[in-house]
Design a protein around this motif. Sequence first.
Motif, mmCIF file in Angstrom:
data_model
loop_
_atom_site.group_PDB
_atom_site.id
_atom_site.type_symbol
_atom_site.label_atom_id
_atom_site.label_comp_id
_atom_site.label_asym_id
_atom_site.label_seq_id
_atom_site.Cartn_x
_atom_site.Cartn_y
_atom_site.Cartn_z
ATOM 1 N N ARG A 37 -31.895 -16.401 -41.796
ATOM 2 C CA ARG A 37 -31.369 -17.371 -42.822
ATOM 3 C C ARG A 37 -29.699 -16.877 -42.738
ATOM 4 N NH1 ARG A 37 -35.974 -18.163 -45.267
ATOM 5 N NH2 ARG A 37 -35.907 -16.282 -46.580
ATOM 6 N N LYS A 51 -32.572 -21.796 -35.996
ATOM 7 C CA LYS A 51 -32.603 -23.002 -36.628
ATOM 8 C C LYS A 51 -33.418 -24.067 -36.160
ATOM 9 C CE LYS A 51 -29.235 -26.420 -38.538
ATOM 10 N NZ LYS A 51 -30.374 -27.435 -38.872
ATOM 11 N N ASP A 55 -36.205 -25.036 -39.234
ATOM 12 C CA ASP A 55 -36.213 -26.387 -40.190
ATOM 13 C C ASP A 55 -37.662 -27.236 -39.615
ATOM 14 O OD1 ASP A 55 -33.790 -25.354 -40.810
ATOM 15 O OD2 ASP A 55 -32.774 -26.911 -39.787
ATOM 16 N N ARG A 134 -33.548 -24.555 -49.140
ATOM 17 C CA ARG A 134 -33.931 -24.198 -47.897
ATOM 18 C C ARG A 134 -34.717 -25.455 -47.493
ATOM 19 N NH1 ARG A 134 -37.616 -18.949 -47.761
ATOM 20 N NH2 ARG A 134 -38.522 -19.889 -45.954
ATOM 21 N N ALA A 135 -34.164 -25.814 -46.003
ATOM 22 C CA ALA A 135 -34.681 -27.064 -45.250
ATOM 23 C C ALA A 135 -36.276 -27.165 -45.468
ATOM 24 C CB ALA A 135 -34.089 -27.249 -44.259
ATOM 25 N N ASP A 136 -36.842 -25.958 -44.961
ATOM 26 C CA ASP A 136 -38.371 -25.794 -44.886
ATOM 27 C C ASP A 136 -39.234 -25.975 -46.260
ATOM 28 O OD1 ASP A 136 -37.483 -23.203 -45.675
ATOM 29 O OD2 ASP A 136 -38.532 -22.405 -43.922
ATOM 30 N N THR A 142 -43.664 -30.338 -43.985
ATOM 31 C CA THR A 142 -43.128 -29.138 -43.425
ATOM 32 C C THR A 142 -43.972 -27.926 -44.022
ATOM 33 O OG1 THR A 142 -41.261 -30.167 -43.060
ATOM 34 C CG2 THR A 142 -41.267 -27.869 -42.627
#
Length: 193
Positions: A37, A51, A55, A134-136, A142
């Motif tokens: 990150r 990334k 993601d 966090r995108a994830d 996801t």
Amino acid sequence: MLNIILFGPPGSGKGTQAQLLKEHFNLIHISTGDLLRQEKANETPLGVEAKNFMDKGLLVPDEIIIGMISTQIDEQQEANGIIYDGFPRTTAQAEALDNLLDLKNTSIHKLIELQVSEEELIQRLMERGKTSGRADDQDLATIKHRIQVYKNETTPVAEYYQQQDKYEAINGEGDIDDITSRLKQALENIQDS
Ligand code: AMP
């Protein structure tokens, strides 16, 4: 030197507990997720490549991870010990780690798995997603995919260390302080042995 792998699925509390154990036992905490990150935030070539995988909830390729961890271990020669968090996540990474530690005349003492039900993991990650940025952590698909990747690609790592008689499971549910106490006890037992 004490070398511990804090193991478990996404949301099992590895990062939180590693932080607490690090202070108590004066250890270094190496989290490959945190390192990635940081690379991502700094938009380094490694971060830009990672990334795409992160993601989507996929694992970053082993070569990238092994190169990154090798640098980290080299920088920590004087450490009392290291807690590995989120690494190794594949048997190839576990073999590479064993080889790296062998070169330093040391080895993994124990892999400790934090056991948490899938229902609780999903609940924790959805909650974390509200503030982590966090995108994830943001969507259910996801999150579920990361848990599936853990089951398919990462659980063999526990078996790998079980074969070396280095596996221990800890109940990762309930009060944070109680979980920390269980982990402290496990680490003290290793130190005394
Ligand atoms: P974490 O913070 O450990 O949940 O990691 C977040 C994401 O970083 C993972 O979903 C992977 O995409 C990537 N990652 C972290 N550690 C590793 C690793 N050891 N091997 C492969 N990918 C990793």
